[in-house]
Design an enzyme around this catalytic site. Structure first.
Site, PDB file in Angstrom:
ATOM      1  N   SER A 158       0.866  -1.190   0.000  1.00  0.00           N
ATOM      2  CA  SER A 158       0.000   0.000   0.000  1.00  0.00           C
ATOM      3  C   SER A 158       0.892   1.227   0.000  1.00  0.00           C
ATOM      4  O   SER A 158       2.062   1.145   0.401  1.00  0.00           O
ATOM      5  CB  SER A 158      -0.863  -0.016   1.273  1.00  0.00           C
ATOM      6  N   TYR A 171      -2.199  -0.890  10.177  1.00  0.00           N
ATOM      7  CA  TYR A 171      -2.309  -1.222   8.752  1.00  0.00           C
ATOM      8  C   TYR A 171      -1.047  -0.753   8.011  1.00  0.00           C
ATOM      9  O   TYR A 171      -0.431  -1.517   7.262  1.00  0.00           O
ATOM     10  CB  TYR A 171      -3.557  -0.566   8.155  1.00  0.00           C
TER      11      TYR A 171
HETATM   12  P1  NAP Z   1     -11.534  -6.086   0.603  1.00  0.00           P
HETATM   13  O1  NAP Z   1     -12.531  -5.788  -0.455  1.00  0.00           O
HETATM   14  O2  NAP Z   1     -11.842  -5.729   2.028  1.00  0.00           O
HETATM   15  O3  NAP Z   1     -11.186  -7.652   0.516  1.00  0.00           O
HETATM   16  C1  NAP Z   1     -10.341  -8.226   1.468  1.00  0.00           C
HETATM   17  C2  NAP Z   1     -10.333  -9.711   1.281  1.00  0.00           C
HETATM   18  O4  NAP Z   1      -9.562 -10.283   2.363  1.00  0.00           O
HETATM   19  C3  NAP Z   1     -11.727 -10.343   1.372  1.00  0.00           C
HETATM   20  O5  NAP Z   1     -11.798 -11.457   0.518  1.00  0.00           O
HETATM   21  C4  NAP Z   1     -11.774 -10.775   2.832  1.00  0.00           C
HETATM   22  O6  NAP Z   1     -12.695 -11.817   3.114  1.00  0.00           O
HETATM   23  C5  NAP Z   1     -10.354 -11.265   3.020  1.00  0.00           C
HETATM   24  N1  NAP Z   1     -10.034 -11.400   4.440  1.00  0.00           N
HETATM   25  C6  NAP Z   1     -10.051 -10.436   5.371  1.00  0.00           C
HETATM   26  N2  NAP Z   1      -9.771 -10.967   6.571  1.00  0.00           N
HETATM   27  C7  NAP Z   1      -9.564 -12.286   6.390  1.00  0.00           C
HETATM   28  C8  NAP Z   1      -9.255 -13.374   7.253  1.00  0.00           C
HETATM   29  N3  NAP Z   1      -9.136 -13.208   8.576  1.00  0.00           N
HETATM   30  N4  NAP Z   1      -9.126 -14.607   6.718  1.00  0.00           N
HETATM   31  C9  NAP Z   1      -9.277 -14.806   5.394  1.00  0.00           C
HETATM   32  N5  NAP Z   1      -9.581 -13.814   4.519  1.00  0.00           N
HETATM   33  C10 NAP Z   1      -9.731 -12.574   5.028  1.00  0.00           C
HETATM   34  O7  NAP Z   1     -10.133  -5.393   0.322  1.00  0.00           O
HETATM   35  P2  NAP Z   1      -9.441  -4.916  -1.069  1.00  0.00           P
HETATM   36  O8  NAP Z   1      -9.591  -3.459  -1.157  1.00  0.00           O
HETATM   37  O9  NAP Z   1      -9.851  -5.799  -2.167  1.00  0.00           O
HETATM   38  O10 NAP Z   1      -7.903  -5.161  -0.680  1.00  0.00           O
HETATM   39  C11 NAP Z   1      -7.124  -6.211  -1.244  1.00  0.00           C
HETATM   40  C12 NAP Z   1      -5.677  -5.929  -0.900  1.00  0.00           C
HETATM   41  O11 NAP Z   1      -5.278  -4.686  -1.485  1.00  0.00           O
HETATM   42  C13 NAP Z   1      -5.398  -5.778   0.594  1.00  0.00           C
HETATM   43  O12 NAP Z   1      -4.143  -6.358   0.884  1.00  0.00           O
HETATM   44  C14 NAP Z   1      -5.332  -4.279   0.803  1.00  0.00           C
HETATM   45  O13 NAP Z   1      -4.550  -3.927   1.918  1.00  0.00           O
HETATM   46  C15 NAP Z   1      -4.704  -3.851  -0.496  1.00  0.00           C
HETATM   47  N6  NAP Z   1      -4.937  -2.446  -0.864  1.00  0.00           N
HETATM   48  C16 NAP Z   1      -6.172  -2.016  -1.218  1.00  0.00           C
HETATM   49  C17 NAP Z   1      -6.359  -0.689  -1.598  1.00  0.00           C
HETATM   50  C18 NAP Z   1      -7.716  -0.154  -2.018  1.00  0.00           C
HETATM   51  O14 NAP Z   1      -7.839   1.047  -2.292  1.00  0.00           O
HETATM   52  N7  NAP Z   1      -8.762  -0.988  -2.099  1.00  0.00           N
HETATM   53  C19 NAP Z   1      -5.269   0.190  -1.622  1.00  0.00           C
HETATM   54  C20 NAP Z   1      -4.010  -0.274  -1.245  1.00  0.00           C
HETATM   55  C21 NAP Z   1      -3.857  -1.604  -0.872  1.00  0.00           C
HETATM   56  P3  NAP Z   1     -14.285 -11.490   3.390  1.00  0.00           P
HETATM   57  O15 NAP Z   1     -14.912 -11.406   2.026  1.00  0.00           O
HETATM   58  O16 NAP Z   1     -14.725 -12.677   4.162  1.00  0.00           O
HETATM   59  O17 NAP Z   1     -14.356 -10.206   4.147  1.00  0.00           O
END
Ligand code: NAP
Length: 250
Positions: A158, A171
Protein backbone atom coordinates in the site's frame (compact mmCIF):
# COMPACT_ATOMS: atom_id res chain seq x y z
CA UNK A 1 2.51 -6.44 -26.52
CA UNK A 2 3.66 -4.18 -23.69
CA UNK A 3 5.78 -5.72 -20.94
CA UNK A 4 5.55 -2.65 -18.71
CA UNK A 5 3.75 -4.12 -15.65
CA UNK A 6 1.19 -1.31 -15.47
CA UNK A 7 0.16 -1.53 -19.12
CA UNK A 8 0.98 -5.19 -19.71
CA UNK A 9 -1.27 -6.66 -22.37
CA UNK A 10 -1.68 -10.38 -22.71
CA UNK A 11 -3.30 -13.14 -24.67
CA UNK A 12 -6.34 -15.04 -23.40
CA UNK A 13 -4.30 -18.16 -22.64
CA UNK A 14 -1.33 -16.48 -20.94
CA UNK A 15 -1.87 -18.41 -17.68
CA UNK A 16 -2.91 -21.73 -19.19
CA UNK A 17 -1.93 -24.77 -17.07
CA UNK A 18 -0.80 -22.60 -14.15
CA UNK A 19 -2.03 -23.38 -10.64
CA UNK A 20 -2.57 -20.17 -8.71
CA UNK A 21 -3.85 -19.56 -5.20
CA UNK A 22 -5.29 -16.15 -4.30
CA UNK A 23 -5.98 -15.21 -0.69
CA UNK A 24 -9.01 -13.06 0.02
CA UNK A 25 -10.62 -14.16 -3.24
CA UNK A 26 -14.14 -13.67 -1.87
CA UNK A 27 -14.30 -9.92 -2.47
CA UNK A 28 -12.66 -6.80 -3.89
CA UNK A 29 -9.36 -7.08 -5.75
CA UNK A 30 -8.87 -10.76 -4.90
CA UNK A 31 -12.23 -11.71 -6.42
CA UNK A 32 -11.62 -9.67 -9.59
CA UNK A 33 -8.17 -11.22 -9.93
CA UNK A 34 -9.51 -14.75 -9.42
CA UNK A 35 -12.04 -14.30 -12.23
CA UNK A 36 -9.41 -12.88 -14.59
CA UNK A 37 -6.82 -15.54 -13.75
CA UNK A 38 -9.41 -18.24 -14.43
CA UNK A 39 -10.44 -16.55 -17.70
CA UNK A 40 -6.78 -16.68 -18.75
CA UNK A 41 -6.64 -20.45 -18.35
CA UNK A 42 -5.29 -21.01 -14.84
CA UNK A 43 -6.52 -23.47 -12.25
CA UNK A 44 -7.43 -21.05 -9.48
CA UNK A 45 -7.60 -21.86 -5.78
CA UNK A 46 -9.99 -19.45 -4.12
CA UNK A 47 -8.96 -18.75 -0.55
CA UNK A 48 -11.11 -16.93 1.98
CA UNK A 49 -12.83 -17.24 5.33
CA UNK A 50 -16.47 -17.11 4.21
CA UNK A 51 -17.65 -20.28 2.43
CA UNK A 52 -20.87 -18.74 1.12
CA UNK A 53 -19.04 -15.83 -0.54
CA UNK A 54 -16.39 -18.18 -1.95
CA UNK A 55 -19.09 -20.43 -3.42
CA UNK A 56 -20.55 -17.43 -5.25
CA UNK A 57 -17.11 -16.70 -6.77
CA UNK A 58 -16.78 -20.41 -7.58
CA UNK A 59 -20.05 -20.24 -9.54
CA UNK A 60 -18.87 -17.12 -11.39
CA UNK A 61 -15.61 -18.83 -12.37
CA UNK A 62 -17.47 -21.96 -13.36
CA UNK A 63 -19.67 -19.88 -15.68
CA UNK A 64 -16.63 -18.57 -17.63
CA UNK A 65 -16.47 -20.27 -21.00
CA UNK A 66 -13.57 -22.75 -21.04
CA UNK A 67 -12.34 -21.97 -17.51
CA UNK A 68 -10.89 -24.75 -15.39
CA UNK A 69 -13.16 -25.59 -12.45
CA UNK A 70 -11.76 -23.74 -9.39
CA UNK A 71 -11.03 -25.05 -5.94
CA UNK A 72 -11.99 -23.49 -2.61
CA UNK A 73 -9.70 -23.20 0.43
CA UNK A 74 -11.43 -21.95 3.57
CA UNK A 75 -9.07 -20.70 6.27
CA UNK A 76 -9.64 -17.80 8.64
CA UNK A 77 -6.26 -16.08 8.76
CA UNK A 78 -7.14 -14.49 12.10
CA UNK A 79 -7.57 -17.82 13.91
CA UNK A 80 -5.82 -20.52 11.85
CA UNK A 81 -3.27 -22.60 13.76
CA UNK A 82 -0.20 -24.52 12.58
CA UNK A 83 -2.23 -27.69 12.05
CA UNK A 84 -4.75 -25.84 9.85
CA UNK A 85 -1.92 -24.54 7.64
CA UNK A 86 -0.36 -27.99 7.35
CA UNK A 87 -3.73 -29.53 6.47
CA UNK A 88 -4.21 -26.94 3.73
CA UNK A 89 -0.73 -27.55 2.30
CA UNK A 90 -1.26 -31.32 2.37
CA UNK A 91 -4.56 -31.05 0.53
CA UNK A 92 -2.95 -28.76 -2.10
CA UNK A 93 -0.13 -31.26 -2.49
CA UNK A 94 -2.59 -34.17 -2.86
CA UNK A 95 -4.86 -32.35 -5.32
CA UNK A 96 -2.38 -30.37 -7.43
CA UNK A 97 1.18 -31.48 -6.60
CA UNK A 98 2.61 -27.97 -7.09
CA UNK A 99 1.79 -24.27 -7.06
CA UNK A 100 2.84 -21.81 -9.80
CA UNK A 101 1.47 -18.71 -8.14
CA UNK A 102 0.55 -17.47 -4.68
CA UNK A 103 -1.07 -14.05 -4.33
CA UNK A 104 -1.17 -12.73 -0.76
CA UNK A 105 -4.09 -10.36 -1.15
CA UNK A 106 -6.22 -10.78 2.01
CA UNK A 107 -5.83 -8.00 4.56
CA UNK A 108 -7.79 -6.06 7.13
CA UNK A 109 -7.76 -2.32 7.73
CA UNK A 110 -8.09 -2.23 11.51
CA UNK A 111 -8.97 1.15 12.97
CA UNK A 112 -7.97 4.67 11.97
CA UNK A 113 -6.55 6.14 15.19
CA UNK A 114 -3.39 7.90 16.33
CA UNK A 115 -0.78 5.59 17.83
CA UNK A 116 -1.39 6.92 21.36
CA UNK A 117 -5.04 5.81 21.13
CA UNK A 118 -4.62 2.67 19.06
CA UNK A 119 -6.20 -0.43 20.61
CA UNK A 120 -3.53 -3.06 21.31
CA UNK A 121 -5.85 -5.98 20.52
CA UNK A 122 -6.75 -4.50 17.13
CA UNK A 123 -3.04 -3.84 16.53
CA UNK A 124 -2.20 -7.49 17.10
CA UNK A 125 -5.02 -8.72 14.90
CA UNK A 126 -4.02 -6.49 11.99
CA UNK A 127 -0.37 -7.51 12.26
CA UNK A 128 -1.40 -11.15 12.52
CA UNK A 129 -3.77 -11.26 9.52
CA UNK A 130 -1.70 -8.98 7.29
CA UNK A 131 1.82 -10.19 8.09
CA UNK A 132 2.10 -13.29 10.28
CA UNK A 133 -0.55 -15.23 8.37
CA UNK A 134 1.17 -14.43 5.06
CA UNK A 135 4.44 -15.68 6.56
CA UNK A 136 2.76 -18.90 7.77
CA UNK A 137 1.02 -19.57 4.46
CA UNK A 138 4.23 -18.87 2.55
CA UNK A 139 6.21 -21.24 4.76
CA UNK A 140 3.85 -24.21 4.28
CA UNK A 141 3.43 -23.67 0.53
CA UNK A 142 7.11 -23.06 -0.35
CA UNK A 143 7.75 -26.78 -1.03
CA UNK A 144 4.87 -26.72 -3.55
CA UNK A 145 6.10 -23.49 -5.17
CA UNK A 146 9.57 -25.01 -5.48
CA UNK A 147 8.09 -27.85 -7.50
CA UNK A 148 7.11 -25.36 -10.21
CA UNK A 149 9.52 -24.49 -13.01
CA UNK A 150 8.32 -20.89 -12.95
CA UNK A 151 6.74 -19.82 -9.65
CA UNK A 152 5.64 -16.37 -8.54
CA UNK A 153 4.66 -15.01 -5.13
CA UNK A 154 2.95 -11.63 -4.98
CA UNK A 155 2.53 -9.69 -1.76
CA UNK A 156 0.09 -6.78 -1.52
CA UNK A 157 1.42 -3.50 -0.24
CA UNK A 158 0.00 0.00 0.00
CA UNK A 159 1.11 3.60 -0.37
CA UNK A 160 1.09 3.84 3.44
CA UNK A 161 3.50 0.88 3.50
CA UNK A 162 6.15 3.02 1.85
CA UNK A 163 5.62 6.39 3.52
CA UNK A 164 4.16 6.40 7.03
CA UNK A 165 0.95 8.40 7.33
CA UNK A 166 -0.84 9.68 10.44
CA UNK A 167 -3.76 7.58 11.74
CA UNK A 168 -3.05 4.55 9.53
CA UNK A 169 -1.64 2.71 12.57
CA UNK A 170 -1.13 -1.04 12.37
CA UNK A 171 -2.31 -1.22 8.75
CA UNK A 172 0.54 1.03 7.58
CA UNK A 173 3.09 -0.75 9.76
CA UNK A 174 1.86 -4.14 8.50
CA UNK A 175 2.38 -3.01 4.91
CA UNK A 176 5.96 -1.85 5.67
CA UNK A 177 6.49 -5.34 7.12
CA UNK A 178 4.93 -6.90 4.01
CA UNK A 179 7.41 -5.06 1.80
CA UNK A 180 10.19 -6.34 4.09
CA UNK A 181 8.97 -9.94 4.03
CA UNK A 182 8.78 -9.80 0.24
CA UNK A 183 12.34 -8.46 -0.05
CA UNK A 184 13.82 -11.00 2.39
CA UNK A 185 12.09 -13.90 0.65
CA UNK A 186 13.09 -12.63 -2.80
CA UNK A 187 16.72 -12.39 -1.73
CA UNK A 188 16.65 -15.91 -0.29
CA UNK A 189 15.42 -17.27 -3.65
CA UNK A 190 17.37 -14.99 -5.97
CA UNK A 191 19.07 -17.91 -7.72
CA UNK A 192 16.00 -20.11 -8.04
CA UNK A 193 12.92 -20.40 -10.26
CA UNK A 194 10.83 -18.62 -7.62
CA UNK A 195 10.28 -14.86 -7.93
CA UNK A 196 8.81 -12.70 -5.18
CA UNK A 197 7.41 -9.21 -5.64
CA UNK A 198 5.02 -6.68 -4.16
CA UNK A 199 2.16 -4.74 -5.74
CA UNK A 200 0.58 -1.59 -4.35
CA UNK A 201 -2.90 -1.55 -5.92
CA UNK A 202 -3.45 2.17 -5.28
CA UNK A 203 -6.88 3.63 -4.52
CA UNK A 204 -9.39 1.03 -5.73
CA UNK A 205 -13.18 0.90 -5.44
CA UNK A 206 -13.64 -1.88 -2.84
CA UNK A 207 -15.20 -2.30 0.60
CA UNK A 208 -11.85 -1.69 2.27
CA UNK A 209 -11.44 1.64 0.50
CA UNK A 210 -15.04 2.54 1.47
CA UNK A 211 -14.23 1.82 5.13
CA UNK A 212 -11.11 4.02 4.94
CA UNK A 213 -12.73 6.90 3.03
CA UNK A 214 -16.53 6.71 3.55
CA UNK A 215 -17.20 10.24 2.27
CA UNK A 216 -15.19 10.28 -0.95
CA UNK A 217 -16.59 10.28 -4.48
CA UNK A 218 -16.25 6.61 -5.41
CA UNK A 219 -17.00 7.21 -9.07
CA UNK A 220 -13.48 8.57 -9.65
CA UNK A 221 -11.79 5.45 -8.26
CA UNK A 222 -10.49 2.68 -10.48
CA UNK A 223 -12.40 -0.56 -10.17
CA UNK A 224 -10.58 -3.75 -9.22
CA UNK A 225 -10.96 -5.00 -12.81
CA UNK A 226 -8.97 -2.00 -14.05
CA UNK A 227 -5.79 -2.56 -12.01
CA UNK A 228 -5.03 -6.21 -12.75
CA UNK A 229 -2.33 -5.87 -15.46
CA UNK A 230 0.70 -5.99 -13.11
CA UNK A 231 -0.72 -9.02 -11.30
CA UNK A 232 -1.10 -10.89 -14.59
CA UNK A 233 2.39 -9.76 -15.61
CA UNK A 234 3.93 -11.12 -12.41
CA UNK A 235 1.96 -14.39 -12.64
CA UNK A 236 2.90 -15.00 -16.27
CA UNK A 237 6.18 -16.10 -17.87
CA UNK A 238 6.72 -12.49 -19.03
CA UNK A 239 8.13 -11.63 -15.58
CA UNK A 240 10.57 -14.53 -15.33
CA UNK A 241 13.66 -13.37 -13.38
CA UNK A 242 11.88 -10.23 -12.11
CA UNK A 243 12.20 -10.47 -8.33
CA UNK A 244 12.57 -8.33 -5.21
CA UNK A 245 10.65 -5.43 -6.72
CA UNK A 246 7.63 -3.43 -5.63
CA UNK A 247 5.21 -2.19 -8.29
CA UNK A 248 2.42 0.36 -8.36
CA UNK A 249 -0.69 -0.88 -10.13
CA UNK A 250 -1.73 2.71 -10.90
P1 NAP B 1 -11.53 -6.09 0.60
O1 NAP B 1 -12.53 -5.79 -0.45
O2 NAP B 1 -11.84 -5.73 2.03
O3 NAP B 1 -11.19 -7.65 0.52
C1 NAP B 1 -10.34 -8.23 1.47
C2 NAP B 1 -10.33 -9.71 1.28
O4 NAP B 1 -9.56 -10.28 2.36
C3 NAP B 1 -11.73 -10.34 1.37
O5 NAP B 1 -11.80 -11.46 0.52
C4 NAP B 1 -11.77 -10.78 2.83
O6 NAP B 1 -12.70 -11.82 3.11
C5 NAP B 1 -10.35 -11.26 3.02
N1 NAP B 1 -10.03 -11.40 4.44
C6 NAP B 1 -10.05 -10.44 5.37
N2 NAP B 1 -9.77 -10.97 6.57
C7 NAP B 1 -9.56 -12.29 6.39
C8 NAP B 1 -9.25 -13.37 7.25
N3 NAP B 1 -9.14 -13.21 8.58
N4 NAP B 1 -9.13 -14.61 6.72
C9 NAP B 1 -9.28 -14.81 5.39
N5 NAP B 1 -9.58 -13.81 4.52
C10 NAP B 1 -9.73 -12.57 5.03
O7 NAP B 1 -10.13 -5.39 0.32
P2 NAP B 1 -9.44 -4.92 -1.07
O8 NAP B 1 -9.59 -3.46 -1.16
O9 NAP B 1 -9.85 -5.80 -2.17
O10 NAP B 1 -7.90 -5.16 -0.68
C11 NAP B 1 -7.12 -6.21 -1.24
C12 NAP B 1 -5.68 -5.93 -0.90
O11 NAP B 1 -5.28 -4.69 -1.49
C13 NAP B 1 -5.40 -5.78 0.59
O12 NAP B 1 -4.14 -6.36 0.88
C14 NAP B 1 -5.33 -4.28 0.80
O13 NAP B 1 -4.55 -3.93 1.92
C15 NAP B 1 -4.70 -3.85 -0.50
N6 NAP B 1 -4.94 -2.45 -0.86
C16 NAP B 1 -6.17 -2.02 -1.22
C17 NAP B 1 -6.36 -0.69 -1.60
C18 NAP B 1 -7.72 -0.15 -2.02
O14 NAP B 1 -7.84 1.05 -2.29
N7 NAP B 1 -8.76 -0.99 -2.10
C19 NAP B 1 -5.27 0.19 -1.62
C20 NAP B 1 -4.01 -0.27 -1.24
C21 NAP B 1 -3.86 -1.60 -0.87
P3 NAP B 1 -14.29 -11.49 3.39
O15 NAP B 1 -14.91 -11.41 2.03
O16 NAP B 1 -14.73 -12.68 4.16
O17 NAP B 1 -14.36 -10.21 4.15
Amino acid sequence: MSTDPGTYTYSDDVLRDRIIMITGASDGIGKALALEVARLGAQVILHGRNSAKLEEVYDEVDAIDGAVRPSIAVLDLASANAENYTTLATSLEDEFGRLDGLVHNASILGERFAIDQYDAVVWQKVMHVNVTAAFALTQVTLPLLKKSEDASIIFTSSGVGRTGKAFWGAYAVSKFATEGLSEVLADEHRHSALRVNCINPGATRTNMRLAAYPAEDRSVLKTADEILAPYIYLLSAASKNVTGESFDAQ
